[in-house]
Scaffold this active site. Structure first.
Site, PDB file in Angstrom:
ATOM      1  N   TYR A 103       6.455  10.669  -7.699  1.00  0.00           N
ATOM      2  CA  TYR A 103       5.234  10.585  -8.628  1.00  0.00           C
ATOM      3  C   TYR A 103       5.494  10.128  -9.787  1.00  0.00           C
ATOM      4  O   TYR A 103       4.765   9.130 -10.255  1.00  0.00           O
ATOM      5  CB  TYR A 103       4.997  12.124  -8.836  1.00  0.00           C
ATOM      6  CG  TYR A 103       3.403  12.163  -9.453  1.00  0.00           C
ATOM      7  CD1 TYR A 103       2.292  12.313  -8.865  1.00  0.00           C
ATOM      8  CD2 TYR A 103       3.340  12.039 -10.955  1.00  0.00           C
ATOM      9  CE1 TYR A 103       1.214  12.485  -9.432  1.00  0.00           C
ATOM     10  CE2 TYR A 103       2.011  11.981 -11.511  1.00  0.00           C
ATOM     11  CZ  TYR A 103       0.873  12.316 -10.498  1.00  0.00           C
ATOM     12  OH  TYR A 103      -0.457  12.522 -11.085  1.00  0.00           O
ATOM     13  N   ASP A 147     -19.202 -10.278  -6.913  1.00  0.00           N
ATOM     14  CA  ASP A 147     -20.243  -9.231  -6.599  1.00  0.00           C
ATOM     15  C   ASP A 147     -19.806  -8.025  -7.530  1.00  0.00           C
ATOM     16  O   ASP A 147     -20.519  -7.256  -8.266  1.00  0.00           O
ATOM     17  CB  ASP A 147     -20.309  -8.799  -5.293  1.00  0.00           C
ATOM     18  CG  ASP A 147     -20.691  -9.798  -4.234  1.00  0.00           C
ATOM     19  OD1 ASP A 147     -20.386 -10.915  -4.587  1.00  0.00           O
ATOM     20  OD2 ASP A 147     -20.994  -9.599  -3.259  1.00  0.00           O
ATOM     21  N   LYS A 184      -5.601 -10.489  -1.842  1.00  0.00           N
ATOM     22  CA  LYS A 184      -5.579 -11.693  -1.305  1.00  0.00           C
ATOM     23  C   LYS A 184      -4.375 -12.594  -1.433  1.00  0.00           C
ATOM     24  O   LYS A 184      -3.553 -12.559  -0.641  1.00  0.00           O
ATOM     25  CB  LYS A 184      -6.660 -12.691  -2.244  1.00  0.00           C
ATOM     26  CG  LYS A 184      -8.188 -12.293  -1.709  1.00  0.00           C
ATOM     27  CD  LYS A 184      -8.686 -11.005  -2.690  1.00  0.00           C
ATOM     28  CE  LYS A 184     -10.129 -10.801  -2.241  1.00  0.00           C
ATOM     29  NZ  LYS A 184     -10.387  -9.260  -2.837  1.00  0.00           N
TER      30      LYS A 184
HETATM   31  N1  F0G Z   1     -12.637 -10.909  -7.677  1.00  0.00           N
HETATM   32  C1  F0G Z   1     -12.867 -11.759  -6.665  1.00  0.00           C
HETATM   33  C2  F0G Z   1     -12.743 -13.154  -6.958  1.00  0.00           C
HETATM   34  C3  F0G Z   1     -12.777 -11.282  -5.442  1.00  0.00           C
HETATM   35  O1  F0G Z   1     -13.037 -12.270  -4.369  1.00  0.00           O
HETATM   36  C4  F0G Z   1     -12.892  -9.884  -5.166  1.00  0.00           C
HETATM   37  C5  F0G Z   1     -13.075  -9.591  -3.624  1.00  0.00           C
HETATM   38  C6  F0G Z   1     -12.751  -9.123  -6.307  1.00  0.00           C
HETATM   39  C7  F0G Z   1     -12.512  -9.613  -7.541  1.00  0.00           C
HETATM   40  C8  F0G Z   1     -12.600  -7.637  -5.921  1.00  0.00           C
HETATM   41  O2  F0G Z   1     -11.342  -7.199  -5.400  1.00  0.00           O
HETATM   42  O3  F0G Z   1     -11.937  -6.292  -3.057  1.00  0.00           O
HETATM   43  O4  F0G Z   1      -9.630  -5.783  -4.373  1.00  0.00           O
HETATM   44  O5  F0G Z   1     -11.627  -4.895  -5.030  1.00  0.00           O
HETATM   45  N2  F0G Z   1     -13.460 -10.292  -2.864  1.00  0.00           N
HETATM   46  C9  F0G Z   1     -13.320  -9.694  -1.340  1.00  0.00           C
HETATM   47  C10 F0G Z   1     -13.958 -10.972  -0.575  1.00  0.00           C
HETATM   48  C11 F0G Z   1     -14.029  -8.381  -0.967  1.00  0.00           C
HETATM   49  O6  F0G Z   1     -14.341 -10.632   0.730  1.00  0.00           O
HETATM   50  O7  F0G Z   1     -14.378 -11.944  -1.059  1.00  0.00           O
HETATM   51  P1  F0G Z   1     -11.248  -5.999  -4.467  1.00  0.00           P
END
Ligand code: F0G
Length: 458
Positions: free
Chosen positions: A73, A126, A259
């Site tokens: 932990y 988003d 990613k």
């Molecule tokens: N910022 C960017 C540029 C992203 O593309 C994503 C996620 C996030 C933040 C959020 O990260 O999913 O780890 O919480 N993009 C995915 C997509 C979901 O399909 O483009 P997360």
């Protein structure tokens, strides 16, 4: 046109069998899914291009790391490895792991936007937009206008429109702006890169007005590779040197490590400000877990420490971007329009141009995704009017600037033969494009409707 192709710098050690379906079966499955690709069972999909997030293949070193994971932990070794690796690669002083990108956004946005009205970004993803709004501010996109012209080939189509940024700051008042977010690469504009020249200019403007810069670093390694091959000043620099320089212009960063961190789950956040870091740690403990695990299992932290290094390997990145360029070259040859030049993580097919007879309110990009599934079991997603939804006031369908069918390539998962299946499927669809019809929505929830709406062919 001769395709540019860079082969895989790995060989395959474990395979995941895929179910092969017939066209008749797929026609039935997509009908049962109410023509919504999110409703398909993944086992009925042959090539899954829904996202490149958390869908990559881990290396044998990462799997060995999983076995070594320390599940304590407090004081766990994995977190220390991740933090030290991230500090080393990104050059940030204070780094905290969290379970994914939006968890970092949830913690950092209220810190930066307290008492503020706006966040400005080259483009908000988003969830980033959602967390800006949940923190009580408005998210403003400020990408260069050239990004909207899918046929226009520009080296750095993800750049911030710095002239407009200056105007926005004057209009809105610097004191009202809590943060300037630089998203690398610019996902929403098609995985398009941002140049160091552009980042430097943004940082200069931000400094002049004392507004902090945050780097949304989900695809930072792909961005660094584009800088190396396209920005003359950096052609002889290593990826690590470029990453250091890129991050040197930010006071904060958030990262979805799903990613370029090449893990199935993980995220990071960081700052150079000791006081802000104290707040970030409190947020982490409240929402994610103690600081030495940050919402992650010890085994996943270990895999992330290794994945971060593999993600900035130049041979890997050459192959990765090479996959996108190979697919793009095949589409180019066949006269299929896409957001060009190809971005870092996906091909965004321009459905407006492939299916010009389908109006925005009959969802051309969704229609193309459905055809791709029927044709070859490929799953992409609509980034267009179908995803955009209705105007909250008039309840009328909004018209998106883009009608993209986004085809994301997971890292180290699909081979060149898979890429040929994608290209061939699109070519077949182009051959019968004029016969393809649009869709209407028969049932939809009030928000984020694209995940669960039901559709019917017209
Ligand atoms: N910022 C960017 C540029 C992203 O593309 C994503 C996620 C996030 C933040 C959020 O990260 O999913 O780890 O919480 N993009 C995915 C997509 C979901 O399909 O483009 P997360």
């Amino acid at each position: 046109m001769k395709p540019i192709y860079f082969p895989e710098p790995f060989r395959i050690k474990a395979v995941e069998p895929l179910k092969m379906t017939t066209k008749e079966e797929r026609v039935k499955k997509i009908k049962e899914a109410h023509y919504n690709l999110f409703n398909l069972a993944s086992e009925d999909v042959y090539i899954d291009l829904l996202t490149d997030s958390g869908t990559g293949a881990m290396s044998s070193d990462q799997w060995a790391g999983v076995m070594k994971g320390d599940e304590s932990y407090a004081g766990a070794v994995g977190a220390k490895n991740v933090v030290n690796t991230a500090k080393d690669i990104l050059g940030f002083e204070f780094v905290q792991p969290v379970h994914q990108g939006r968890a970092a956004e949830k913690i950092v946005m209220p810190i930066l936007l307290k008492g503020k009205k706006y966040a400005i970004s080259n483009m908000h993803f988003d969830t980033t937009r959602a967390h800006v709004e949940l923190a009580g501010a408005r998210a403003i996109d400020c990408v260069i206008p050239e990004a909207l012209d899918t046929g226009l080939k520009l080296d750095f189509k993800g750049n911030m429109d710095n002239k407009r940024l200056v105007k926005l700051i004057e209009e809105l008042g610097a004191d009202n702006i809590g943060v300037i977010i630089i998203t690398v690469t610019n996902n929403s504009a098609g995985g398009q890169p941002v140049s160091i020249e552009n980042i430097r200019e943004t940082k200069k403007i931000a400094d002049k007005h004392k507004i902090p810069v945050l780097i949304d670093a989900a695809r930072y390694a792909e961005n660094a590779y584009f800088i190396k091959i396209r920005e003359k000043e950096f052609k002889d620099k290593s990826i690590l040197e470029i990453v250091h320089e890129m991050f040197s212009y930010g006071e904060y960063f958030t990262m979805s490590a799903k990613k370029d961190g090449i893990v199935n789950m993980g995220g990071l956040m960081g700052t150079r400000n000791a006081k802000a870091f104290e707040l970030m740690k409190i947020g982490c403990i409240s929402y994610e877990g103690f600081t030495t695990y940050g919402g992650m299992s010890g085994r996943d932290l270990e895999a992330l420490a290794i994945g971060l290094r593999e993600g900035v390997d130049e041979n890997f990145l050459r192959y990765r971007i090479g996959q996108m360029q190979y697919l793009a070259a095949r589409l180019e040859e066949a006269g299929i329009a896409y957001q060009s030049p190809a971005g870092g993580h996906a091909i965004f097919v321009d459905a407006k141009r492939l299916l010009p007879h389908i109006p925005y309110n009959e969802y051309p990009a969704q229609s193309l995704c459905i055809e791709l599934y029927i044709e070859a079991g490929i799953r992409g997603c609509d980034i267009g009017s179908y995803m955009l939804g209705n105007c909250p006031d008039t309840k009328k369908q909004l018209k998106s600037d883009f009608e993209f069918s986004r085809l994301c390539l997971p890292r180290r998962v699909y081979t060149q033969a898979h890429l040929d299946v994608i290209a061939d499927a699109l070519i077949n669809i182009k051959g019968r494009a004029s016969k393809i019809k649009g869709y209407k929505i028969v049932e939809e929830p009030p928000i984020l409707r694209h995940f669960s709406a039901k559709l019917k062919p017209l």
